[in-house]
Motif scaffolding. Structure first.
Motif, PDB file in Angstrom:
ATOM      1  N   UNK A  23       0.498  -1.216  -0.167  1.00  0.00           N
ATOM      2  CA  UNK A  23      -0.022   0.164   0.483  1.00  0.00           C
ATOM      3  C   UNK A  23       0.911   1.432   0.090  1.00  0.00           C
ATOM      4  N   UNK A  24       0.512   2.250  -0.805  1.00  0.00           N
ATOM      5  CA  UNK A  24       1.041   3.282  -0.804  1.00  0.00           C
ATOM      6  C   UNK A  24       1.153   4.338   0.172  1.00  0.00           C
ATOM      7  N   UNK A  25       1.247   3.910   1.376  1.00  0.00           N
ATOM      8  CA  UNK A  25       0.869   4.714   2.839  1.00  0.00           C
ATOM      9  C   UNK A  25       2.078   6.318   2.550  1.00  0.00           C
ATOM     10  N   UNK A  26       0.605   7.264   3.315  1.00  0.00           N
ATOM     11  CA  UNK A  26       1.576   8.629   3.052  1.00  0.00           C
ATOM     12  C   UNK A  26       1.756   8.418   4.151  1.00  0.00           C
ATOM     13  N   UNK A  27       3.675   9.462   3.547  1.00  0.00           N
ATOM     14  CA  UNK A  27       4.340   9.539   4.647  1.00  0.00           C
ATOM     15  C   UNK A  27       5.372   8.040   4.839  1.00  0.00           C
ATOM     16  N   UNK A  28       4.691   6.811   5.329  1.00  0.00           N
ATOM     17  CA  UNK A  28       5.552   5.669   5.612  1.00  0.00           C
ATOM     18  C   UNK A  28       6.162   5.000   4.797  1.00  0.00           C
ATOM     19  N   UNK A  29       5.572   5.397   3.315  1.00  0.00           N
ATOM     20  CA  UNK A  29       6.113   4.034   1.929  1.00  0.00           C
ATOM     21  C   UNK A  29       6.493   4.916   1.751  1.00  0.00           C
ATOM     22  N   UNK A  30       8.397   5.047   1.533  1.00  0.00           N
ATOM     23  CA  UNK A  30       9.547   5.754   1.427  1.00  0.00           C
ATOM     24  C   UNK A  30      10.414   5.171   0.874  1.00  0.00           C
ATOM     25  N   UNK A  31      11.673   5.338   0.585  1.00  0.00           N
ATOM     26  CA  UNK A  31      12.214   4.969  -0.641  1.00  0.00           C
ATOM     27  C   UNK A  31      12.574   3.579   0.359  1.00  0.00           C
ATOM     28  N   UNK A  32      12.634   3.256   1.196  1.00  0.00           N
ATOM     29  CA  UNK A  32      13.507   2.296   1.420  1.00  0.00           C
ATOM     30  C   UNK A  32      12.661   0.803   1.530  1.00  0.00           C
ATOM     31  N   UNK A  33      11.191   1.343   1.967  1.00  0.00           N
ATOM     32  CA  UNK A  33       9.712   0.207   2.196  1.00  0.00           C
ATOM     33  C   UNK A  33      10.347  -0.531   0.472  1.00  0.00           C
ATOM     34  N   UNK A  34       9.375   0.702  -0.037  1.00  0.00           N
ATOM     35  CA  UNK A  34       9.940   0.321  -1.349  1.00  0.00           C
ATOM     36  C   UNK A  34      10.439  -0.444  -2.038  1.00  0.00           C
ATOM     37  N   UNK A  35      12.015  -0.007  -1.883  1.00  0.00           N
ATOM     38  CA  UNK A  35      13.040  -0.742  -2.808  1.00  0.00           C
ATOM     39  C   UNK A  35      13.152  -2.096  -2.079  1.00  0.00           C
ATOM     40  N   UNK A  36      12.981  -2.483  -0.704  1.00  0.00           N
ATOM     41  CA  UNK A  36      12.961  -3.537  -0.304  1.00  0.00           C
ATOM     42  C   UNK A  36      11.844  -4.479  -0.873  1.00  0.00           C
ATOM     43  N   UNK A  43       5.280  -5.583  -5.237  1.00  0.00           N
ATOM     44  CA  UNK A  43       5.245  -4.199  -5.899  1.00  0.00           C
ATOM     45  C   UNK A  43       4.948  -3.013  -4.629  1.00  0.00           C
ATOM     46  N   UNK A  44       5.770  -2.773  -4.618  1.00  0.00           N
ATOM     47  CA  UNK A  44       6.467  -1.558  -3.767  1.00  0.00           C
ATOM     48  C   UNK A  44       6.022  -0.202  -4.268  1.00  0.00           C
ATOM     49  N   UNK A  45       5.846   0.663  -3.521  1.00  0.00           N
ATOM     50  CA  UNK A  45       4.498   2.060  -4.202  1.00  0.00           C
ATOM     51  C   UNK A  45       5.201   2.895  -2.638  1.00  0.00           C
ATOM     52  N   UNK A  46       5.139   4.094  -3.841  1.00  0.00           N
ATOM     53  CA  UNK A  46       5.759   5.266  -3.096  1.00  0.00           C
ATOM     54  C   UNK A  46       4.543   6.198  -2.130  1.00  0.00           C
ATOM     55  N   UNK A  67      16.911  -0.201  -6.155  1.00  0.00           N
ATOM     56  CA  UNK A  67      16.915  -1.381  -6.964  1.00  0.00           C
ATOM     57  C   UNK A  67      16.479  -1.237  -8.332  1.00  0.00           C
ATOM     58  N   UNK A  68      16.186  -2.025  -9.303  1.00  0.00           N
ATOM     59  CA  UNK A  68      15.724  -1.886 -10.723  1.00  0.00           C
ATOM     60  C   UNK A  68      15.031  -2.352 -10.287  1.00  0.00           C
ATOM     61  N   UNK A  69      13.984  -3.032  -9.610  1.00  0.00           N
ATOM     62  CA  UNK A  69      12.740  -3.149 -10.015  1.00  0.00           C
ATOM     63  C   UNK A  69      11.452  -2.191 -10.021  1.00  0.00           C
TER      64      UNK A  69
END
Length: 339
Positions: A23-36, A43-46, A67-69
């Protein structure tokens, strides 16, 4: 690639290995989580709701350094000032974002602009009518959010009821959201006709999440009946916008009357700050690593599935656990049919 049992058309659309969307959680879902998440095969989402175009560009670049994904960017056109939304989307388009993820009321022009720029479009909705509108406007994937979900909740019925109704109403891939945090729930979603699941609460409480530790620990300690569905967290969003949070001292006065609250009636009581910005009680701000103050009084977004989250693990561990359990369940079904 993943085993045939978990390879759905959704994976081809989003170019991911597993049919699991973060989920693209505002504030929470930033680069480190998305890439992981993307590196783990999901499928990650900023979560870039109402962020500046500069921050969006910076976060996109940071994900790409990790990530390259493929990954997506979540914006909310119906709850964002039109000019801000325009420059947010422009930043995403200029960066060549793979997928735009939109939420709340369907804004057809947002879909049109994203598609014209070559983006895939995922639209999260809470009812059948909005799903049909999103498909008609050109969306590639629908996320069907049940009322069990944490954070902002746009629907009023459970995932078990909503998911098959939306699957029957549209021809594009549908993803289940709200109550999905395990391999068993992934298999259940597939059985209901979905092509994957959308996870927020389970990935909020991970090591890479930008949520503050007080929020993560609150999720871990919560059970399924510790949440509140309410519109009391009204500051910063359109009127009468429901959320689901973990109950706290701040929610106690609203538990007998959870709905019917207005931002205009809320006093602006500052309880925290973020880089000089005041953060008010009963706003839609949740505790982030970048905040200081009385963070335990802020919105502790979390779904009813919080009862299944018992530790703060890495995102890769969470994804692997879901996949392994789903494959074991499917294998168990196959074996029982052969017996």
């Amino acid at each position: 690639m993943s085993p045939p049992s978990l390879q759905t058309p959704l994976c081809e659309v989003l170019e991911c290995r597993y049919p699991i969307l973060q989920a693209g959680m505002g504030g929470v879902a930033r680069a480190e989580l998305v890439a992981a998440v993307s590196n783990a095969g999901a499928f990650g989402c900023l979560g870039m709701v109402r962020e500046s175009p500069q921050r969006i560009t910076q976060q996109i670049n940071e994900v790409r350094s990790l990530t390259e994904m493929p990954f997506g960017v979540n914006l909310i056109p119906a709850a964002t000032d039109p000019e801000l939304f325009r420059v947010e989307l422009d930043a995403c388009v200029q960066a060549g974002v793979h997928t735009m993820v939109f939420f709340w009321d369907v804004v057809a022009d947002a879909i049109k602009r994203a598609k014209q720029a070559g983006c895939r479009v995922v639209y999260q909705v809470g009812d059948v009518e909005q799903a049909i509108k999103a498909e008609a406007a050109g969306a590639d994937v629908i996320v069907a959010q049940g009322v069990e979900a944490g954070g902002h909740v746009h629907g009023t019925v459970t995932s078990l009821v909503l998911l098959p109704r939306i699957v029957d109403a549209v021809a594009i891939p549908v993803v289940g959201s709200g109550g999905f945090a395990s391999g068993r729930s992934l298999v259940a979603a597939l059985a209901l006709g979905a092509q994957g699941i959308h996870c927020g609460t389970a990935l909020l409480a991970t090591q890479e999440s930008f949520a503050h530790d007080v929020h993560k620990q609150t999720i871990v300690q919560a059970d399924a009946d510790d949440t509140l569905h309410t519109d009391a967290f009204a500051i910063n969003w359109p009127p009468h916008s429901a959320v689901r949070v973990i109950k706290s001292e701040s929610t106690a006065k609203y538990e007998q009357q959870p709905f019917g609250h207005s931002a205009d009636a809320m006093p602006r009581e500052q309880v925290a700050e973020e880089e000089g910005r005041p953060v008010y009680l009963m706003s839609t701000d949740s505790p982030l690593k970048s905040m200081t103050g009385e963070l335990d009084r802020l919105a502790m977004f979390g779904g009813q599935v919080a009862g299944q989250v018992t530790a703060i693990d890495s995102a890769a561990t969470v994804i692997r656990r879901i996949v392994d359990e789903a494959e074991a369940v499917i294998d168990g079904f196959a074996r029982s049919l052969l017996d």
